[in-house]
Design a protein around this motif. Structure first.
Motif: not given
Length: 318
Positions: A101-104, A119-127, A150-152, A310-318
């Motif tokens: 409701a807040e982000t989509t 989506d390796p980036y989302a995988v890294s976020l979960v870990h 939000t990203r997923l 961090g959300t990772g430099s160079g990665s797409e923001s969620p």
């Protein structure tokens, strides 16, 4: 994936209410058909998981996520001889709805469209969520969970269709489920249940399968384990919980619980007790805990989670 030992930890973090957490490494483990009240967001680190979902086998390898909506029947097993290693978060429907409701722009009940997302980036976020919870970093754990969900949802989200009971078969199945819920400890036979509902056994079996994706006896086992989890959460001993939900004894609960939840009921309850004992206190990983953590989940090199929150430099923001 070195070695063949299986390890799993299913726990909660007091600062992430409504979310279950899991780290696991399975080789021979097989999950029977079951459902979850919460969403499943499983981030595969190594190997391949295969799970039957809505009529077909789905394959999730390293860098992919297995995504299952609440109350959706599915299974789970290794897709390669060396098994699979993963971390998972299980946010409640309420948590996901709040984030959506807040982000989509999703209208209605949010959910995942595809059961597998590379989506390796989302995988890294979960870990990183799991690491932050382990280290007692509430701000990071909460932030990263919201970023990941939000990203997923933006990549693979949509409004879940609402199941409407229209046909006579669907109404009979719903009534049968109600009976099994009320008489869980002493359920009737299929023949007696069908007779009470004014139908035949095979007609009831077909209707129940069509409505809930599994036969009544499989659904009942799943429901018993789900209710047992609730009892264990409140401190009821596993042996008492087993009898209360209709299992013959604790060994029967142990077998079914492990095949659905992934860990034995005793281990599950100990983690819940730890959350209660630590609630309201700052969680700092002691040297003893770090040693135990290393023994249980492998070395830091094996876990290979990102070095920062961090959300990772160079990665797409969620």
């Amino acid at each position: 994936m070195a070695g063949s030992s299986e390890r799993a930890r299913h726990w909660q973090y007091a600062e992430l209410p409504g979310v279950d957490l899991l780290r696991a490494r399975y080789v021979r483990k097989t999950f029977v058909r079951h459902t979850h009240e919460h969403f499943v967001i499983a981030a595969i680190a190594d190997g391949v998981e295969v799970f039957h979902h809505r009529g077909s086998d789905q394959y999730a390898g390293a860098g992919a996520l297995a995504l299952v909506n609440p109350d959706t029947p599915h299974t789970g097993r290794a897709g390669v001889p060396e098994g699979w290693r993963y971390g998972a978060v299980y946010p409640s429907p309420e948590v996901v709805a709040e984030i959506a409701a807040e982000t989509t722009a999703i209208r209605g009940t949010p959910g995942f469209v595809s059961p597998v997302l590379d989506d390796p980036y989302a995988v890294s976020l979960v870990h990183q969520v799991l690491r932050a919870a382990d280290e007692g970093n509430a701000l990071a754990a909460d932030t990263l969970l919201r970023v990941a969900v939000t990203r997923l949802l933006r990549l693979n989200g949509g409004a879940l269709p609402q199941r409407e009971v229209r046909t006579a078969g669907a109404r009979i199945a719903a009534r049968a489920r109600g009976v099994l819920q009320e008489r869980m400890a002493e359920p009737p036979t299929l023949d007696k249940l069908a007779g009470e509902l004014g139908t035949s056994p095979f007609a009831l079996l077909r209707a129940f399968r069509n409505a809930y994706g599994m036969p009544p006896h499989t659904w009942l086992t799943d429901a018993r384990v789900r209710r047992a989890r609730g009892l264990l959460d409140t401190g009821v001993a596993p042996a008492e919980a087993a009898v209360a939900v209709g299992f013959a004894d604790q060994p029967h609960l142990n077998r079914h619980f492990s095949r659905i939840v992934g860990v034995p009921p005793g281990a599950y309850q100990r983690e819940r007790k730890n959350v209660q004992d630590r609630r309201g206190r700052l969680l700092l990983p002691s040297e003893a805990w770090q040693t135990q953590h290393s023994q249980t989940y492998g070395t830091a090199e094996e876990n290979r989670t990102p070095p920062s929150y961090g959300t990772g430099s160079g990665s797409e923001s969620p």
